[in-house]
Each structure stands twice: as structure tokens, then as C-alpha cells.
Design an enzyme around this catalytic site. Sequence first.
Site, short mmCIF file in Angstrom:
data_model
loop_
_atom_site.label_atom_id
_atom_site.label_comp_id
_atom_site.label_asym_id
_atom_site.label_seq_id
_atom_site.Cartn_x
_atom_site.Cartn_y
_atom_site.Cartn_z
N ASP A 119 -3.37 -42.79 -67.27
CA ASP A 119 -3.10 -43.06 -65.86
C ASP A 119 -4.40 -43.64 -65.29
O ASP A 119 -5.32 -42.90 -64.97
CB ASP A 119 -2.71 -41.77 -65.14
N GLU B 130 0.00 -46.79 -67.64
CA GLU B 130 0.81 -47.08 -66.46
C GLU B 130 0.37 -48.41 -65.87
O GLU B 130 -0.82 -48.72 -65.79
CB GLU B 130 0.65 -45.97 -65.42
N ASP C 102 -3.78 -36.30 -62.22
CA ASP C 102 -4.02 -37.49 -63.04
C ASP C 102 -3.73 -37.21 -64.52
O ASP C 102 -3.20 -38.06 -65.23
CB ASP C 102 -5.46 -37.98 -62.87
#
Length: 173
Positions: free
Chosen positions: A15, A74, A146
Site C-alpha cells: 500500500d 495498489e 496501512d
Amino acid sequence: MRANDPAPRRVLGIDPGSRVTGFGVVDTDTRRLAYVASGVIRVEGRSFPERLRAIFEQLGEVVESYGPAECAIEQVFVRHNPDSALKLGQARGAAICACVGRGLPLAEYTASMVKQAITGNGAAGKEQVQYMVRTLLGLKGRLREDASDALGVALCHIHRDRLAGRLTGGGWE
């Protein structure tokens, strides 16, 4: 694990962030998921070029430490601030280079794809995603947001790969 099961695969989910980058490592075979590790790379309080270098180097250390077979990251989506989008994209680039530079295949997923794969709802909230990540991996307690998001990216990759294998009649069952 049974004798005819394939060896587990290790997937690193990322992420990306320009100040905090989450990572999550998950092992999988055809039937099970196993949590390996998760955490965050904090690069606050440094100049922007130093933050990019730190993301690249520290994520490289994660790859070296855990030895994933593949990575998933992502994709960037920032609606309002172009400067934030540019910085986030550069941080994402540093993360991609840390993985691809070590010869790892990399897949990319939007936030809604991750949410859909984990919760069944592409518009799910952060709490829902975190709950499902903990449930799927059998984890107790809270995860850093996160790190949870990064584990969600890894799980999305695993689920999509399993589905592709079923649809094509090969790969993971």
C-alpha cells in the site's frame, strides 16, 4: 499440507504512500492462507528525494528478508490534490522499482478491486476491509491501517489468481 499439494507461494502486498508505505506478506497453497508478516515503512520528516530512497531501500530489505515469489501493489487514486497525486505516484514508483529490480513479477489493483475481492463490496469502508483481512488470516487484535491495506492487496492478488486458475482450468484450484 498434503503430499500432493503444491509448495506454498509467498505474495508481498504493498500500500504505497509518500510518508507511510504499508507492506503485508501472505503464504498460500491451493487451500489455505497464512499470515507471514506486515508492517509500515515510515519516511516522514525527510526531504522528498530522501523519502523515495528510503522507500526503495527499506522495501528492498523486506523483499530480501521474506523472499516473496511475486508482488501486488495498489494503484494510485487521488481526487483533489494534483501535487499529492504526483508525490504518491513517485512513491509508488520507488516501491515498484524495489520489487521489479529484484526480478519479481508485479500485479496492480485499484482500491475498489481490493475491496471487492476482500469484502464482496467495491465500496466497502476501511473497517470492513480490516475486519475481513483479520478474519481471512485468523489474526487477533488491530492491524495498522496501512499494513492491513497491504495485506488486503496481497489477498486480492491471491483470490484473483485462484479465480483465473479456475476459469482457465489450470493453476490454483
